[in-house]
Design a protein around this motif. Sequence first.
Motif, PDB file in Angstrom:
ATOM      1  N   LEU A   1       0.810  -1.212   0.000  1.00  0.00           N
ATOM      2  CA  LEU A   1       0.000   0.000   0.000  1.00  0.00           C
ATOM      3  C   LEU A   1       0.847   1.268   0.000  1.00  0.00           C
ATOM      4  N   ARG A   2       0.276   2.315  -0.568  1.00  0.00           N
ATOM      5  CA  ARG A   2       0.855   3.650  -0.557  1.00  0.00           C
ATOM      6  C   ARG A   2      -0.204   4.623  -0.055  1.00  0.00           C
ATOM      7  N   PRO A   3       0.208   5.788   0.441  1.00  0.00           N
ATOM      8  CA  PRO A   3      -0.784   6.764   0.919  1.00  0.00           C
ATOM      9  C   PRO A   3      -1.845   7.065  -0.134  1.00  0.00           C
ATOM     10  N   LYS A   4      -3.078   7.114   0.329  1.00  0.00           N
ATOM     11  CA  LYS A   4      -4.270   7.404  -0.481  1.00  0.00           C
ATOM     12  C   LYS A   4      -4.776   6.212  -1.287  1.00  0.00           C
ATOM     13  N   ASP A   5      -4.104   5.062  -1.208  1.00  0.00           N
ATOM     14  CA  ASP A   5      -4.644   3.873  -1.867  1.00  0.00           C
ATOM     15  C   ASP A   5      -5.992   3.512  -1.258  1.00  0.00           C
ATOM     16  N   LEU A   6      -6.894   3.007  -2.087  1.00  0.00           N
ATOM     17  CA  LEU A   6      -8.232   2.638  -1.625  1.00  0.00           C
ATOM     18  C   LEU A   6      -8.272   1.143  -1.294  1.00  0.00           C
ATOM     19  N   VAL A   7      -8.645   0.837  -0.055  1.00  0.00           N
ATOM     20  CA  VAL A   7      -8.755  -0.546   0.398  1.00  0.00           C
ATOM     21  C   VAL A   7     -10.211  -0.826   0.752  1.00  0.00           C
ATOM     22  N   VAL A   8     -10.769  -1.861   0.154  1.00  0.00           N
ATOM     23  CA  VAL A   8     -12.143  -2.261   0.442  1.00  0.00           C
ATOM     24  C   VAL A   8     -12.146  -3.262   1.585  1.00  0.00           C
ATOM     25  N   VAL A   9     -12.992  -3.017   2.574  1.00  0.00           N
ATOM     26  CA  VAL A   9     -13.154  -3.924   3.706  1.00  0.00           C
ATOM     27  C   VAL A   9     -14.640  -4.183   3.908  1.00  0.00           C
ATOM     28  N   GLY A  10     -14.949  -5.242   4.635  1.00  0.00           N
ATOM     29  CA  GLY A  10     -16.339  -5.530   4.950  1.00  0.00           C
ATOM     30  C   GLY A  10     -16.875  -4.573   5.996  1.00  0.00           C
ATOM     31  N   ASN A  11     -18.182  -4.450   6.033  1.00  0.00           N
ATOM     32  CA  ASN A  11     -18.843  -3.639   7.066  1.00  0.00           C
ATOM     33  C   ASN A  11     -19.883  -4.493   7.776  1.00  0.00           C
ATOM     34  N   PRO A  12     -19.563  -4.953   9.016  1.00  0.00           N
ATOM     35  CA  PRO A  12     -18.413  -4.625   9.850  1.00  0.00           C
ATOM     36  C   PRO A  12     -17.163  -5.401   9.441  1.00  0.00           C
ATOM     37  N   SER A  13     -16.004  -4.995  10.006  1.00  0.00           N
ATOM     38  CA  SER A  13     -14.748  -5.622   9.639  1.00  0.00           C
ATOM     39  C   SER A  13     -13.861  -5.790  10.865  1.00  0.00           C
ATOM     40  N   TYR A  14     -12.657  -6.327  10.621  1.00  0.00           N
ATOM     41  CA  TYR A  14     -11.687  -6.578  11.685  1.00  0.00           C
ATOM     42  C   TYR A  14     -10.974  -5.276  12.009  1.00  0.00           C
ATOM     43  N   HIS A  15     -11.147  -4.781  13.233  1.00  0.00           N
ATOM     44  CA  HIS A  15     -10.663  -3.442  13.569  1.00  0.00           C
ATOM     45  C   HIS A  15      -9.152  -3.328  13.480  1.00  0.00           C
ATOM     46  N   LYS A  16      -8.407  -4.392  13.832  1.00  0.00           N
ATOM     47  CA  LYS A  16      -6.948  -4.316  13.779  1.00  0.00           C
ATOM     48  C   LYS A  16      -6.462  -4.212  12.334  1.00  0.00           C
ATOM     49  N   ALA A  17      -7.093  -4.943  11.447  1.00  0.00           N
ATOM     50  CA  ALA A  17      -6.729  -4.829  10.036  1.00  0.00           C
ATOM     51  C   ALA A  17      -6.973  -3.414   9.535  1.00  0.00           C
ATOM     52  N   ASN A  18      -8.114  -2.847   9.899  1.00  0.00           N
ATOM     53  CA  ASN A  18      -8.415  -1.475   9.489  1.00  0.00           C
ATOM     54  C   ASN A  18      -7.353  -0.504   9.984  1.00  0.00           C
ATOM     55  N   MET A  19      -6.924  -0.678  11.228  1.00  0.00           N
ATOM     56  CA  MET A  19      -5.907   0.199  11.795  1.00  0.00           C
ATOM     57  C   MET A  19      -4.579   0.061  11.064  1.00  0.00           C
ATOM     58  N   VAL A  20      -4.223  -1.167  10.702  1.00  0.00           N
ATOM     59  CA  VAL A  20      -2.966  -1.400   9.983  1.00  0.00           C
ATOM     60  C   VAL A  20      -3.005  -0.729   8.609  1.00  0.00           C
ATOM     61  N   PHE A  21      -4.114  -0.858   7.900  1.00  0.00           N
ATOM     62  CA  PHE A  21      -4.227  -0.252   6.574  1.00  0.00           C
ATOM     63  C   PHE A  21      -4.185   1.279   6.669  1.00  0.00           C
ATOM     64  N   GLN A  22      -4.853   1.816   7.667  1.00  0.00           N
ATOM     65  CA  GLN A  22      -4.849   3.272   7.832  1.00  0.00           C
ATOM     66  C   GLN A  22      -3.466   3.776   8.225  1.00  0.00           C
ATOM     67  N   GLN A  23      -2.753   3.000   9.043  1.00  0.00           N
ATOM     68  CA  GLN A  23      -1.399   3.395   9.425  1.00  0.00           C
ATOM     69  C   GLN A  23      -0.485   3.451   8.204  1.00  0.00           C
ATOM     70  N   ALA A  24      -0.767   2.608   7.205  1.00  0.00           N
ATOM     71  CA  ALA A  24       0.013   2.620   5.973  1.00  0.00           C
ATOM     72  C   ALA A  24      -0.400   3.763   5.050  1.00  0.00           C
ATOM     73  N   GLY A  25      -1.418   4.529   5.466  1.00  0.00           N
ATOM     74  CA  GLY A  25      -1.860   5.680   4.683  1.00  0.00           C
ATOM     75  C   GLY A  25      -3.026   5.421   3.763  1.00  0.00           C
ATOM     76  N   ALA A  26      -3.582   4.213   3.808  1.00  0.00           N
ATOM     77  CA  ALA A  26      -4.674   3.869   2.902  1.00  0.00           C
ATOM     78  C   ALA A  26      -5.991   4.487   3.349  1.00  0.00           C
ATOM     79  N   MET A  27      -6.896   4.631   2.410  1.00  0.00           N
ATOM     80  CA  MET A  27      -8.266   5.060   2.690  1.00  0.00           C
ATOM     81  C   MET A  27      -9.164   3.835   2.638  1.00  0.00           C
ATOM     82  N   LEU A  28     -10.014   3.672   3.636  1.00  0.00           N
ATOM     83  CA  LEU A  28     -10.885   2.504   3.715  1.00  0.00           C
ATOM     84  C   LEU A  28     -12.245   2.791   3.097  1.00  0.00           C
ATOM     85  N   LYS A  29     -12.751   1.795   2.384  1.00  0.00           N
ATOM     86  CA  LYS A  29     -14.097   1.880   1.839  1.00  0.00           C
ATOM     87  C   LYS A  29     -14.869   0.648   2.275  1.00  0.00           C
TER      88      LYS A  29
END
Length: 330
Positions: A51-79
């Motif tokens: 991942l790079r900053p501003k990359d779009l990552v699709v996750v389920g709703n609801p999803s695994y909170h730790k995974a979401n945090m890891v993706f956001q820490q990498a700069g990704a945007m969650l959808k």
Amino acid sequence: MGLPAWRRKHFFKNQLTNFLNSTRGLRAFPKNIITTRGTEMNLYLAAQILLRPKDLVVVGNPSYHKANMVFQQAGAMLKPVPVDDDGIDVEAIKRLCKRHPVKMVYITPHYHYPTTSILSTERRLQLLELAYRFGFIILEDDYDYDFSFNMKVDLPLASIDDKGMVVYLGSFCKTLAPGFRTGFIVGPENLIKEINKLKAIVDFNGDLMMEQVLGEMVAEGELIRHLKKAHQVYHQRRDHFCNHLNKTLHSRIDYKLPQGGLAVWLSFQARLNLSAVAKECLVEGLQLPTTLLYQTKDLTAMRLGFGSFNETESIAALTTLKKAIEAQIA
């Protein structure tokens, strides 16, 4: 004298490759696999490389909170996209791909975290076709693959991917015990090389002793024998837990019998303050971590693990939960 470190790691990597290919239908070689210290390290290493900053990552709703945090820490945007009884909504992903460039789709197909739903065969094939068409990565986190209570289990998407679009994650933390902090990432050789460079910075040697033990367990057939025994125990514990769940909370909840994994997803018919319920339970000695409570304007639900409870403990835990819920409703 014992074997040098590189020989021990080579032995484990070969045994792990054989195990994954035979149990999950993968077609991997040792060069396609890197070992880690579990699920969180899997996610961190994959996210940092892919991942790079501003990359779009699709996750389920609801999803695994730790995974979401890891993706956001990498700069990704969650959808987030919806999840139903057949898993993540692939049609919603398709519509999204037509509007925006998607870099990654994160899935937990066996069994979706936190709802425990199984990604259907039809949606697996559709998702893989979308990955080929739109060029996004499927990050397949198969944390609960070993515990299916059905006769038939769908193989991972990685087993049918012939274009290198699926990166497969797993671990032995649940298969054996939390202390076995050994995970793995399976992917194309060039990706594994890049992940290995990063891993060498944060965890150069890994846990060589643990890997040696695990490699010997695989080679001697002990791991498969252990899985068969553990499967029987967890199947019984699921049945005990859900039997008492029906007796204790049937009028308060909606849920489906999980077809695998070590948890049950409960949604509540009445609006509750789940934080208050958790506090009431804690007074009685039952801890409900906030990470397992899901409360929005449209959802009141929780994920309850049953793997560590025998029948007596299931009754005690669910009785405590019932009292806490009734105290909120009264």
